[in-house]
Scaffold this motif. Sequence first.
Motif, PDB file in Angstrom:
ATOM      1  N   UNK A   1       0.823  -1.207   0.000  1.00 26.50           N
ATOM      2  CA  UNK A   1       0.000   0.000   0.000  1.00 26.50           C
ATOM      3  C   UNK A   1       0.859   1.261   0.000  1.00 26.50           C
ATOM      4  N   UNK A   2       0.246   2.424  -0.266  1.00 27.99           N
ATOM      5  CA  UNK A   2       1.002   3.677  -0.198  1.00 27.99           C
ATOM      6  C   UNK A   2       1.630   3.796   1.183  1.00 27.99           C
ATOM      7  N   UNK A   3       2.879   4.220   1.224  1.00 28.34           N
ATOM      8  CA  UNK A   3       3.534   4.449   2.511  1.00 28.34           C
ATOM      9  C   UNK A   3       3.965   3.189   3.237  1.00 28.34           C
ATOM     10  N   UNK A   4       3.919   2.042   2.575  1.00 32.84           N
ATOM     11  CA  UNK A   4       4.300   0.787   3.239  1.00 32.84           C
ATOM     12  C   UNK A   4       5.796   0.727   3.525  1.00 32.84           C
ATOM     13  N   UNK A   5       6.572   1.527   2.769  1.00 32.55           N
ATOM     14  CA  UNK A   5       8.027   1.496   2.943  1.00 32.55           C
ATOM     15  C   UNK A   5       8.725   0.969   1.702  1.00 32.55           C
TER      16      UNK A   5
ATOM     17  N   UNK B   1       4.955  -5.896   0.985  1.00 31.91           N
ATOM     18  CA  UNK B   1       5.100  -5.358   2.340  1.00 31.91           C
ATOM     19  C   UNK B   1       3.713  -5.174   2.938  1.00 31.91           C
ATOM     20  N   UNK B   2       3.423  -5.911   4.002  1.00 31.99           N
ATOM     21  CA  UNK B   2       2.096  -5.846   4.617  1.00 31.99           C
ATOM     22  C   UNK B   2       2.098  -4.866   5.786  1.00 31.99           C
ATOM     23  N   UNK B   3       1.278  -3.814   5.656  1.00 30.63           N
ATOM     24  CA  UNK B   3       1.194  -2.798   6.717  1.00 30.63           C
ATOM     25  C   UNK B   3      -0.275  -2.379   6.878  1.00 30.63           C
TER      26      UNK B   3
END
Length: 215
Positions: free
Chosen positions: A15-19, A115-117
């Motif tokens: 997602x956006x901003x996940x890194x 990347x799961x956030x």
Amino acid sequence: MESPKRSESIILFGPPGAGKGTQSGLISEMTGKPQVSTGDMLREAVNEGSDVGKEAKSYMERGLLVPDSIIIELIRRRLHREDASDGLLFDGFPRTIPQAQALESLTPVCMVLSLNVPDDIIVDRITGRRTDPETGEIYHITHRPPPDEVADRVIQRTDDTEETVRQRLSTFHSQTSPLEFYYRERGILVGVDGAGPMSEVSSLVRDAVIKHTGA
Ligand code: AP5
């Protein structure tokens, strides 16, 4: 998962901003694959005032996806550059099923690192993000404060407001997250917990890249 070939590309998904931007340097360094961020390419086009930039701007400001035809053409051209011969590290691409299908016809992909956030962490990460316009380095006002010598010049992206972030998250869940299933079915999706501190996420990313690419 089959053993990867040198020329295959890697997708950094999340997602956006996940890194994604934060972790991309490490993966590029490990694999030698240049990072290609469609978001950075579009922001460059907006700053240049090109036709692509003019069209993309209104979508980006609203947290919506730029039309597939524009994105696919940008990637097609990027893949023709000499440094793409050993594969690329895609950051923020593909974001729709048609983009993934187009990519499949252009170049092979060996791994999709996801990347799961959770959403509540994303809002804090994005609204606190600051970027150094001279080096492109990504900071965060609390998690990675800019050093004194660059603190005066860091900028906040115009689409990093809370309202736009919520729209970008909703766009992600409706149009981009179906790609997880798409790549899981192809046996190349590798999930990583991206919610912890940066060093912890980097360590998980490093392990996943070694395990799945042999880098
Ligand atoms: P784009 O630029 O790709 O934005 P995004 O996907 O929304 O991703 P971000 O760049 O916001 O986040 P990131 O995952 O790289 O996180 P970062 O590492 O910076 O796209 C922008 C727009 O362009 C889209 O909305 C769309 O309109 C358009 N677009 C782009 N590609 C497109 C495509 N393929 N198709 C259609 N439209 C497209 O980290 C965020 C912050 O968190 C930073 O401050 C960082 O320091 C901090 N941080 C990172 N990791 C951690 C951690 N582990 N702990 C604490 N803080 C952390």
